[in-house]
Design a protein around this motif. Structure first.
Motif, mmCIF file in Angstrom:
data_model
loop_
_atom_site.group_PDB
_atom_site.id
_atom_site.type_symbol
_atom_site.label_atom_id
_atom_site.label_comp_id
_atom_site.label_asym_id
_atom_site.label_seq_id
_atom_site.Cartn_x
_atom_site.Cartn_y
_atom_site.Cartn_z
ATOM 1 N N GLU A 292 -35.686 -61.530 2.415
ATOM 2 C CA GLU A 292 -36.127 -60.368 3.205
ATOM 3 C C GLU A 292 -34.956 -59.889 4.053
ATOM 4 O O GLU A 292 -34.332 -60.678 4.770
ATOM 5 C CB GLU A 292 -37.319 -60.733 4.113
ATOM 6 C CG GLU A 292 -37.739 -59.546 4.993
ATOM 7 C CD GLU A 292 -39.002 -59.779 5.832
ATOM 8 O OE1 GLU A 292 -39.536 -60.905 5.816
ATOM 9 O OE2 GLU A 292 -39.438 -58.816 6.485
ATOM 10 N N ASN B 284 -38.233 -53.902 4.949
ATOM 11 C CA ASN B 284 -39.373 -53.461 5.761
ATOM 12 C C ASN B 284 -39.375 -51.946 5.919
ATOM 13 O O ASN B 284 -38.336 -51.340 6.189
ATOM 14 C CB ASN B 284 -39.300 -54.088 7.148
ATOM 15 C CG ASN B 284 -39.522 -55.578 7.101
ATOM 16 O OD1 ASN B 284 -40.650 -56.034 6.934
ATOM 17 N ND2 ASN B 284 -38.444 -56.338 7.204
ATOM 18 N N GLU C 170 -41.932 -53.763 2.190
ATOM 19 C CA GLU C 170 -42.986 -54.372 3.008
ATOM 20 C C GLU C 170 -43.563 -53.326 3.955
ATOM 21 O O GLU C 170 -42.831 -52.675 4.701
ATOM 22 C CB GLU C 170 -42.417 -55.546 3.818
ATOM 23 C CG GLU C 170 -41.947 -56.681 2.942
ATOM 24 C CD GLU C 170 -41.663 -57.962 3.739
ATOM 25 O OE1 GLU C 170 -41.875 -57.983 4.970
ATOM 26 O OE2 GLU C 170 -41.222 -58.939 3.106
ATOM 27 N N ASP D 220 -47.383 -56.670 4.741
ATOM 28 C CA ASP D 220 -46.742 -57.566 5.716
ATOM 29 C C ASP D 220 -47.699 -57.886 6.866
ATOM 30 O O ASP D 220 -48.628 -57.115 7.133
ATOM 31 C CB ASP D 220 -45.504 -56.834 6.267
ATOM 32 C CG ASP D 220 -44.480 -57.789 6.860
ATOM 33 O OD1 ASP D 220 -44.727 -58.999 6.876
ATOM 34 O OD2 ASP D 220 -43.414 -57.293 7.292
ATOM 35 N N LYS E 114 -48.431 -60.979 2.744
ATOM 36 C CA LYS E 114 -47.712 -61.913 3.614
ATOM 37 C C LYS E 114 -48.615 -62.252 4.798
ATOM 38 O O LYS E 114 -48.898 -61.381 5.640
ATOM 39 C CB LYS E 114 -46.390 -61.306 4.074
ATOM 40 C CG LYS E 114 -45.446 -61.010 2.905
ATOM 41 C CD LYS E 114 -44.103 -60.494 3.380
ATOM 42 C CE LYS E 114 -43.243 -61.613 3.922
ATOM 43 N NZ LYS E 114 -41.880 -61.118 4.243
HETATM 44 MG MG MG Z 1 -41.396 -58.097 6.922
#
Ligand code: MG
Ligand code: C2E
Ligand code: MG
Length: 588
Positions: free
Chosen positions: A367, A422, A454, A484, A505
């Motif tokens: 990530e 993200n 995400e 996320d 997640k």
């Molecule tokens: Mg994230």
């Protein structure tokens, strides 16, 4: 009766000049032609026209004058005195003043040979503008114009300039005027409270139920606010879901607190609009004069800062202004300014944190996490600056930078290793997100199926239709989408149905709670099972201990990410530690 004596005599009386266009015919024929022409002109004028002689007797008036005031053509004839004319107008409700005074004042003006203006009002509220021009040999011409509609339109414009069109509450301009006025009384020893109010989550009402219902809600809120305040108080709508109240006669700050509580009680009562039940809450910031400020702008600013504090406290509450808020706001502004420069000065970096498969302990992805190397403050956490960048819109160029950098830096990492980036909800609302993603992929040569984006649940809470369309388009590029911080929003489960995510997640807070009883275990177990049946990967975030790891394995979680395995590291380290020789070593 259309023919009236006065007209003929007037036409005759003023037609003493030679005809302008004397073509054929005798002089008397010309005279007659002009007289008729002039009558037509006079009758078709929008003004009423009257001619008085030196003794204030009527010589002429046009039909328009008679119609305008609804007078009797029997009374309004040549020779009729001004006083008699006014008495007649008074009798039919077309004059509201005192005829005696009017005549006296008018006589003075005329005697001085000065043109004069006046306003007359009729009993039914119409308004007339009058212009009087003295004639050379005595007497005067008066024109009367009905200006009721024009005046109403002007009043309406003046009203609109100072009121909000939707709720008809005073707007910011009028609020400021009223505040200035009320603050003069504060200087004489009184005190007042300024309240800034903001409806919580109004945007989601607008987005989910549509603007007409949002508008209705604002109107009812305005009504309820009126119900909470006293007559001398001012309630204003500043725009959107922002309102403000000037509460006068506040003896003690506790009075303002009582008002704030009353407002919350009223606003939180359910709304029934167009078959929908809507629940709302409100955040309130309060500043008090003279304690917090005596200048209108500063008092509003302080109340606004207190509102900001109420929102930061989780909304649905009120806060009083405190001087430290000002200092905090200044620090924020500084951070915002530094943030703008940082992009140009290349102060950002990406760190990468590995995600590991719980069955075989292999790295599946990294990530990308943003890091800001502030020249003075050192490394600043994204949790501290991303919210500011989102508020100011800087997240758009910054997010684009992250996408490009992440793709470029990782394009030649091993094939099976995915890279997660993200996305802020603000980016998802921007129109060209798909192009930005496509561009980052193309220029870096990164395979689309290696990129994971995400998003958080907040993204789905807002403007679902457009958001889903954007997510579909991204999916169509071959990019994967992960949900996320799962479980931190409300109705999380319903979002799982709205879009076929590739990954869920599970938020760190659940993992930390795993040792605290049966409930967190049950939740993580359920989510892992649900993910499996929906063909999604379940990832546990923030795994820090061996014990958590074992529990997660037993609960059927597929993947983990956390300090136990590795924190986020700069790309050089990733390449050195994990990706040597194109292979993925595991563990640090
Ligand atoms: Mg994230
Ligand atoms: P996130 O997307 O949930 O990222 C995971 C965060 O958890 C990261 O914090 C990571 O360093 C932290 N973390 C990972 N493992 C552990 C652990 O075992 N224990 C604890 N206590 N924390 C762990 P970080 O890097 O500070 O990022 C915070 C948040 O900032 C991210 O949460 C993400 O929402 C946001 N963010 C970071 N980079 C970006 C970006 O490029 N764009 C956007 N829009 N948001 C970003
Ligand atoms: Mg997360």
């Amino acid at each position: 009766m259309t023919e009236n004596h006065s007209r003929e005599s007037f036409a005759a009386s003023i037609l003493q000049f030679p005809p302008v266009n004397a073509r054929a015919g005798t002089k008397s024929e010309d005279h007659k032609d002009h007289s008729a022409l002039l009558d037509t002109v006079l009758d078709n004028m929008s003004q009423g026209v009257l001619l008085f002689d030196a003794e204030a007797r009527l010589v002429f008036c046009n039909q328009r004058y008679i119609d305008m005031y609804g007078l009797s053509p029997e009374v309004v004839v040549p020779g009729c005195g001004l006083r008699a004319l006014l008495d007649h107008r008074k009798a039919v409700g077309a004059f509201c003043g005192d005829p005696e005074t009017y005549v006296t004042e008018l006589a003075e003006d005329i005697a001085q040979g000065k043109p004069s203006n006046g306003i007359a009002k009729s009993a039914d509220g119409r308004v007339f503008s009058i212009v009087r021009t003295p004639m050379p040999g005595g007497g005067w011409i008066a024109t009367h114009e009905d200006i009721t509609d024009r005046q109403r339109a002007e009043e309406r414009i003046v009203h609109m300039a100072r009121h909000d069109a939707l709720t008809d509450l005073p707007n910011r301009t009028m609020l400021r005027e009223r505040l200035e006025y009320e603050l003069k009384r504060v200087k004489r020893g009184e005190s007042l409270a300024m309240l800034c109010l903001d409806l919580d989550h109004f945007k989601s009402v607008n987005d989910t139920l549509g603007h007409p219902i949002g508008d209705e809600l604002l109107k009812v809120v305005a009504e309820r606010l009126r119900g909470c305040t006293r007559a001398p108080d001012t309630i204003a709508r500043l725009g959107g879901d922002e309102f403000a109240i000037i509460a006068t006669g506040v003896e003690d700050p506790s009075d303002a607190a009582t008002l704030a509580k009353r407002i919350r009680e009223s606003i939180t009562r359910p709304y029934y609009i167009d078959g929908h039940q809507i629940l709302a809450d409100i955040s309130i910031g309060i500043s008090v004069a003279p304690v917090d400020a005596v200048e209108p702008d500063l008092l509003i600013k302080n109340a606004d800062m207190a509102l900001y504090g109420a929102k930061a406290d989780g909304r649905g509450t009120y806060r009083f202004f405190e001087p430290e808020m000002d200092a905090r706001m200044k620090a924020r502004r500084e951070l915002d300014m530094d943030l703008r420069k940082a992009l140009v000065k290349d102060e950002f970096e990406l760190y990468y944190q590995p995600l590991v498969n719980l069955q075989n302990n292999e790295i599946t992805a990294f990530e990308a996490l943003l890091r800001w190397n502030h020249p003075v403050r050192g490394l600043i956490s994204p949790a501290d600056f991303i919210p500011i960048a989102e508020e100011t819109g800087l997240i758009i160029p910054l997010g684009e930078w992250v996408l490009r950098r992440a793709c470029r830096e990782t394009a030649n990492w091993p094939d099976g290793i995915k890279v997660a980036v993200n996305l802020s909800p603000v980016q998802l609302k921007s129109r060209n997100l798909t192009e930005v993603v496509m561009n980052a992929l193309v220029t870096s040569g990164m395979a689309p199926n290696r990129l994971q984006l995400e998003i958080t649940e907040t993204v789905l809470m807002q403007n679902t239709f457009n958001t889903l369309a954007t997510l579909q388009k991204l999916r169509a590029l071959g990019v994967q989408i992960a949900l996320d911080d799962f479980g931190t929003g409300y109705s999380s489960l319903s979002y799982l149905r709205s879009f076929p995510f590739d990954k869920i997640k599970i938020d760190r807070s659940f993992i930390q709670d795993l040792s605290n009883g049966a409930e967190p275990l049950a939740i993580v177990h359920a989510v892992a099972g649900l993910a499996k049946s929906l063909n999604m990967i379940s990832t546990a975030e923030g795994v820090e201990t061996e014990q958590q790891l074992e529990t997660l394995q037993s609960l059927g979680c597929v993947e983990m990410q956390g300090y136990l395995f590795s924190k986020a590291r700069p790309p050089e380290e990733i390449v050195r530690l994990f990706l040597q020789d194109g292979k993925c070593a595991t563990g640090t």
